[in-house]
Enzyme design. Structure first.
Site, PDB file in Angstrom:
ATOM      1  N   HIS A   1       0.832  -1.202   0.000  1.00 54.33           N
ATOM      2  CA  HIS A   1       0.000   0.000   0.000  1.00 54.33           C
ATOM      3  C   HIS A   1       0.866   1.251   0.000  1.00 54.33           C
ATOM      4  CE1 HIS A   1      -4.219   0.905  -0.073  1.00 54.33           C
ATOM      5  NE2 HIS A   1      -4.066   1.885   0.790  1.00 54.33           N
TER       6      HIS A   1
ATOM      7  N   ARG B   1       1.359   2.186  -3.500  1.00 52.23           N
ATOM      8  CA  ARG B   1       0.159   2.864  -4.022  1.00 52.23           C
ATOM      9  C   ARG B   1       0.186   4.337  -3.603  1.00 52.23           C
ATOM     10  NH1 ARG B   1      -5.306   2.106  -5.636  1.00 52.23           N
ATOM     11  NH2 ARG B   1      -6.888   3.045  -4.303  1.00 52.23           N
TER      12      ARG B   1
ATOM     13  N   HIS C   1     -10.833   5.453  -6.801  1.00 51.45           N
ATOM     14  CA  HIS C   1     -11.614   5.956  -5.675  1.00 51.45           C
ATOM     15  C   HIS C   1     -12.994   6.390  -6.161  1.00 51.45           C
ATOM     16  CE1 HIS C   1      -7.810   7.055  -3.154  1.00 51.45           C
ATOM     17  NE2 HIS C   1      -8.188   5.816  -2.967  1.00 51.45           N
TER      18      HIS C   1
END
Length: 293
Positions: free
Chosen positions: A239, A242, A265
């Protein structure tokens, strides 16, 4: 105290609401604690009201429970009281009157550009496992996709003519994400020199394969990332890559809406935290460089 209410509630969560086994287990653990608290106070599920629930939550806070734990417990209780009200156990549902604690949003950990370059260019993978690890890290940084989305990729999802990858995100929402040449080169090295070593007698179309020839699991992908980054002398996680990809895009001039689509998102609010990262870096640079900082 009987297990009956929770047995029916568990079936409701998994069967009617489609909650994952992980969520069901978490809710049941929290609500078992709630029922034990009620029992100790001489009450049962039919007595559930706001003061009793708040007393239970207050006890958890006093015991050191984090805000995220309290928020999860509130969510579990709301689901239970809604279910008990529907089943006629509760005359009214006290759940909506419970306030959820606001989460503390910490700035995500990101790599600077020099660290990212070190992680991606500092090693020369040769073995099939090293080639897979390299492809995993390159793809995560190049696309900003979640590790579960990465593991779900098929060979057919890569479009080399357009330098894009088709990603199936949360809620089965599909998006197309651009991929840079270095990541595609790493994938090509994996598919030609690494992947054939993992193919099983019953082949799959998965892009990334595990030791037995099946689709690479999320846990192993995480281990691949940690192993590759440790070897490169960099500390991060899937993550974190990301976060790094999103931050570098914003620092490079990408607008927030584009980054939102890039990350998959559903709301721009989820993406706005990355603007805070960029502002924090600007503040640090200002304090270091400006004579009157």
């Amino acid at each position: 105290m009987t297990a009956g209410p929770l047995e029916g509630f568990a079936a409701h969560l998994s069967g009617e609401l489609g909650r994952s086994p992980h969520t069901v287990r978490g809710y049941l653990a929290d609500l078992t604690s709630l029922l034990e608290h009620l029992d100790a106070c001489g009450h049962g599920p039919a007595d559930l009201d706001v003061p009793l629930i708040r007393a239970w939550l207050s006890h958890a806070r006093s015991a050191g429970a984090s805000r995220s734990t309290i928020a999860r417990r509130v969510a579990a209780v709301r689901a239970l009281t809604r279910y008990l009200h529907r089943e006629g156990v509760l005359a009214t549902d006290p759940g909506p009157r419970l306030a959820t604690p606001r989460q503390q949003r910490s700035l995500p950990t990101v790599l600077d550009e020099e660290q990212a370059a070190s992680a991606l260019e500092g090693l020369a993978p040769t073995t099939p496992v090293e080639l897979r690890r390299h492809a995993v890290v390159e793809l995560l940084y190049a696309t900003g996709i979640r590790v579960a989305e990465l593991c779900a990729l098929d060979l057919a999802d890569l479009d080399r003519a357009r330098n894009t990858v088709r990603v199936l995100g949360k809620g089965d929402k599909e998006r197309t994400v651009p991929v840079g040449a270095p990541a595609l080169d790493a994938v090509d090295a994996w598919t030609t020199r690494g992947r054939p070593e993992f193919v099983s007698p019953t082949p799959t179309g998965a892009l990334l394969l595990g030791a037995r020839g099946g689709r690479l699991g999320v846990r192993q992908a995480r281990e691949d990332v940690h192993a590759h980054l440790r070897a490169a002398g960099v500390d991060s996680a899937p993550h974190g890559l990301r976060h790094t990809a999103a931050t570098h895009l914003l620092n490079g001039g990408a607008d927030l809406r584009s980054v939102q689509e890039f990350l998959g998102h559903s709301s721009p609010r989820s993406t706005q935290i990355y603007t805070h990262v960029s502002v924090e870096r600007l503040r640090t640079a200002y304090q270091q460089a400006h004579p009157r900082a």
